[in-house]
Design a protein around this motif. Structure first.
Motif, mmCIF file in Angstrom:
data_model
loop_
_atom_site.group_PDB
_atom_site.id
_atom_site.type_symbol
_atom_site.label_atom_id
_atom_site.label_comp_id
_atom_site.label_asym_id
_atom_site.label_seq_id
_atom_site.Cartn_x
_atom_site.Cartn_y
_atom_site.Cartn_z
ATOM 1 N N TRP A 52 24.153 52.658 -39.288
ATOM 2 C CA TRP A 52 22.820 53.167 -39.583
ATOM 3 C C TRP A 52 22.775 54.675 -39.323
ATOM 4 O O TRP A 52 23.479 55.183 -38.449
ATOM 5 N N MET A 53 21.923 55.369 -40.075
ATOM 6 C CA MET A 53 21.664 56.794 -39.835
ATOM 7 C C MET A 53 20.187 56.947 -39.500
ATOM 8 O O MET A 53 19.310 56.474 -40.228
ATOM 9 N N LEU A 54 19.933 57.568 -38.363
ATOM 10 C CA LEU A 54 18.566 57.827 -37.895
ATOM 11 C C LEU A 54 18.289 59.321 -38.016
ATOM 12 O O LEU A 54 19.021 60.134 -37.439
ATOM 13 N N CYS A 55 17.269 59.681 -38.769
ATOM 14 C CA CYS A 55 16.884 61.092 -38.946
ATOM 15 C C CYS A 55 15.519 61.325 -38.315
ATOM 16 O O CYS A 55 14.536 60.664 -38.692
ATOM 17 N N PHE A 88 17.093 66.223 -36.786
ATOM 18 C CA PHE A 88 18.132 65.752 -35.874
ATOM 19 C C PHE A 88 18.647 64.398 -36.390
ATOM 20 O O PHE A 88 17.860 63.486 -36.659
ATOM 21 N N THR A 89 19.959 64.295 -36.514
ATOM 22 C CA THR A 89 20.565 63.110 -37.128
ATOM 23 C C THR A 89 21.444 62.365 -36.131
ATOM 24 O O THR A 89 22.183 62.978 -35.348
ATOM 25 N N TYR A 90 21.374 61.020 -36.199
ATOM 26 C CA TYR A 90 22.161 60.162 -35.306
ATOM 27 C C TYR A 90 22.811 59.042 -36.120
ATOM 28 O O TYR A 90 22.205 58.501 -37.057
ATOM 29 N N LYS A 91 24.024 58.695 -35.726
ATOM 30 C CA LYS A 91 24.679 57.496 -36.257
ATOM 31 C C LYS A 91 24.499 56.374 -35.240
ATOM 32 O O LYS A 91 24.764 56.553 -34.050
ATOM 33 N N LEU A 92 24.046 55.222 -35.722
ATOM 34 C CA LEU A 92 23.751 54.092 -34.848
ATOM 35 C C LEU A 92 24.611 52.900 -35.245
ATOM 36 O O LEU A 92 24.647 52.503 -36.408
ATOM 37 N N GLN A 131 24.789 51.829 -29.689
ATOM 38 C CA GLN A 131 25.038 53.199 -29.258
ATOM 39 C C GLN A 131 24.699 54.204 -30.352
ATOM 40 O O GLN A 131 24.874 53.942 -31.539
ATOM 41 N N PHE A 132 24.209 55.387 -29.908
ATOM 42 C CA PHE A 132 23.844 56.476 -30.805
ATOM 43 C C PHE A 132 24.867 57.605 -30.671
ATOM 44 O O PHE A 132 25.303 57.929 -29.567
ATOM 45 N N GLU A 133 25.212 58.178 -31.796
ATOM 46 C CA GLU A 133 26.101 59.333 -31.809
ATOM 47 C C GLU A 133 25.380 60.477 -32.528
ATOM 48 O O GLU A 133 25.159 60.422 -33.744
ATOM 49 N N GLY A 134 24.960 61.484 -31.740
ATOM 50 C CA GLY A 134 24.202 62.574 -32.306
ATOM 51 C C GLY A 134 25.069 63.571 -33.063
ATOM 52 O O GLY A 134 26.264 63.713 -32.795
ATOM 53 N N VAL A 135 24.476 64.262 -34.031
ATOM 54 C CA VAL A 135 25.152 65.287 -34.815
ATOM 55 C C VAL A 135 24.666 66.656 -34.354
ATOM 56 O O VAL A 135 23.466 66.883 -34.197
ATOM 57 N N GLY A 136 25.605 67.572 -34.125
ATOM 58 C CA GLY A 136 25.237 68.925 -33.711
ATOM 59 C C GLY A 136 24.608 68.942 -32.327
ATOM 60 O O GLY A 136 25.141 68.344 -31.384
ATOM 61 N N ASP A 137 23.472 69.643 -32.215
ATOM 62 C CA ASP A 137 22.811 69.783 -30.912
ATOM 63 C C ASP A 137 21.737 68.722 -30.695
ATOM 64 O O ASP A 137 20.816 68.918 -29.898
ATOM 65 N N ALA A 138 21.845 67.581 -31.406
ATOM 66 C CA ALA A 138 20.878 66.506 -31.208
ATOM 67 C C ALA A 138 20.951 65.994 -29.773
ATOM 68 O O ALA A 138 22.039 65.684 -29.276
ATOM 69 N N PRO A 139 19.803 65.938 -29.074
ATOM 70 C CA PRO A 139 19.827 65.456 -27.686
ATOM 71 C C PRO A 139 20.252 63.994 -27.623
ATOM 72 O O PRO A 139 20.092 63.235 -28.580
ATOM 73 N N LYS A 140 20.802 63.590 -26.488
ATOM 74 C CA LYS A 140 21.354 62.238 -26.333
ATOM 75 C C LYS A 140 20.242 61.191 -26.331
ATOM 76 O O LYS A 140 19.217 61.346 -25.681
#
Length: 358
Positions: free
Chosen positions: A137-140, A112-116, A63-72
């Motif tokens: 994991w962090m996806l940028c 756009f940043t996501y926690k995975l 699962q991905f958890e977006g930061v701010g207005d990062a799209p799903k």
């Protein structure tokens, strides 16, 4: 050069350094950190599993958890079945998702940043134990404005626990325990079924075991260290059971040779496969006989999750026991009786001579 100019230059240099370090191209410069190729942002799942263990039917979820207005970014899944055995290589099975960013629309240019993370499932599975990857994991994703007025992905970087990586990879491990039985059989009309035979066994650890695990303990409390030679004895119909053995362990059982006319052979069943046999001859009976003799090149035997059985059979041919009317175990008594008879005869001869002299 004035103080304000020097400050402006230093500030500009710091900004360039930060952008390059973050994976953003500045004036066409190449990023200095590992990146994922655009269009190839997939998740790799490495299932570590030893030879001799069936691949379980299971699904891994991310699962991905977006930061701010990062799209799903939709949750991802990777499924395994027993049919994936063709992918087994170097004690692992690897599968990948499609590009996780496919179809994701970014609202504007920027970072756009996501926690995975991986969602942990059942740890007890099909008689074994599954260990899940707990890494974060962090996806940028770096998005730029395109010439057609839209946005497009420029660069992608990922990091695991703060360390930059070249790809996204989660590692899971599936383990099982098994049993190995070693049995002795003695054949022959005149064979001594109480006779003891000497054996050694040596285990090599399963490749998926942690480095600090140097032994295993059977249910009767006996500990067996990997790489150490362990001795034991067996007579007819006796067996020794090595349970709580990690599936994927390799081993070698050796029967010590002896010039005793008992010709040894061995039958090995590995992981439920059809038994394979090997043996010595009357001329070579005093040599060592190893359970690995059933393999070309004497490869170590494998203890898989299914049946593992080793039977050593020693055969005494009836032609090797001459029929003299006297059994070997009666010989001491016959020798004693013979000695007594000789002594008695000598006594009577001496007595007769004494009478004659009178």
């Amino acid at each position: 050069m004035g103080m304000k100019q020097r400050k402006a230059i230093i500030a500009g240099m710091m900004a360039v350094t930060l952008c390059v370090g973050a994976g953003i191209s500045v004036r066409g410069a190449e990023p200095s950190v590992p990146q994922i190729e655009v269009g190839n942002a997939n998740i790799e799942k490495n299932l570590h599993i030893a030879e001799g263990i069936d691949i379980p039917n299971t699904t891994f979820r991310f699962q991905f958890e977006g930061v701010g207005d990062a799209p799903k970014i939709p949750d991802q899944e990777i499924s395994y079945t027993k049919n994936d055995s063709n992918l087994f290589q170097s004690n692992q099975v690897t599968k990948k998702t499609e590009d996780v960013l496919s179809g994701v629309v970014f609202p504007h240019a920027g970072e756009f940043t996501y926690k995975l993370t991986e969602t942990a499932g059942n740890t007890e599975l099909e008689g074994g134990t599954m260990t899940y990857d707990k890494a974060t994991w962090m996806l940028c994703v770096y998005v730029k404005n395109s010439e057609n007025g839209k946005t497009e992905i420029s660069n992608i970087t990922v990091s695991k626990e703060g360390n930059k990586q070249e790809k996204i990879a989660f590692d899971n491990k599936f383990e099982k325990t098994t049993s190995l039985i070693v049995e002795k059989q003695i054949e022959g009309t005149f064979a001594d079924r109480t006779k003891k035979f000497d054996f050694t066994i040596q285990f090599q650890k399963s490749p998926t075991l942690e480095e600090n695990k140097n032994s295993f303990t059977t249910s009767d409390g006996k500990e067996y260290a990997y790489g150490k030679v362990h001795e034991f004895q067996l007579s007819d119909d006796e067996k020794i059971v090595f349970d709580n053995l990690p599936a994927g362990t390799t081993y070698e059982v050796i029967e010590k040779g002896a010039k005793d006319k008992y010709v040894p052979s061995v039958k090995v069943e590995e992981n439920g496969n059809p038994p394979v046999e090997a043996g010595l001859t009357r001329e070579t009976e005093d040599q060592l006989l190893s359970s690995t003799a059933v393999h070309k090149g004497a490869k170590l035997n494998l203890a898989g999750e299914k049946k593992n059985y080793v039977v050593f059979t020693n055969t005494l041919d009836k032609n090797d026991v001459p029929i003299t009317g006297v059994m070997l175990n009666e010989m001491p008594y016959l020798l004693f009786m013979g000695t007594a008879a000789v002594g008695l005869g000598v006594y009577f001869v001496i007595k007769r001579r004494c009478k004659a002299d009178k």
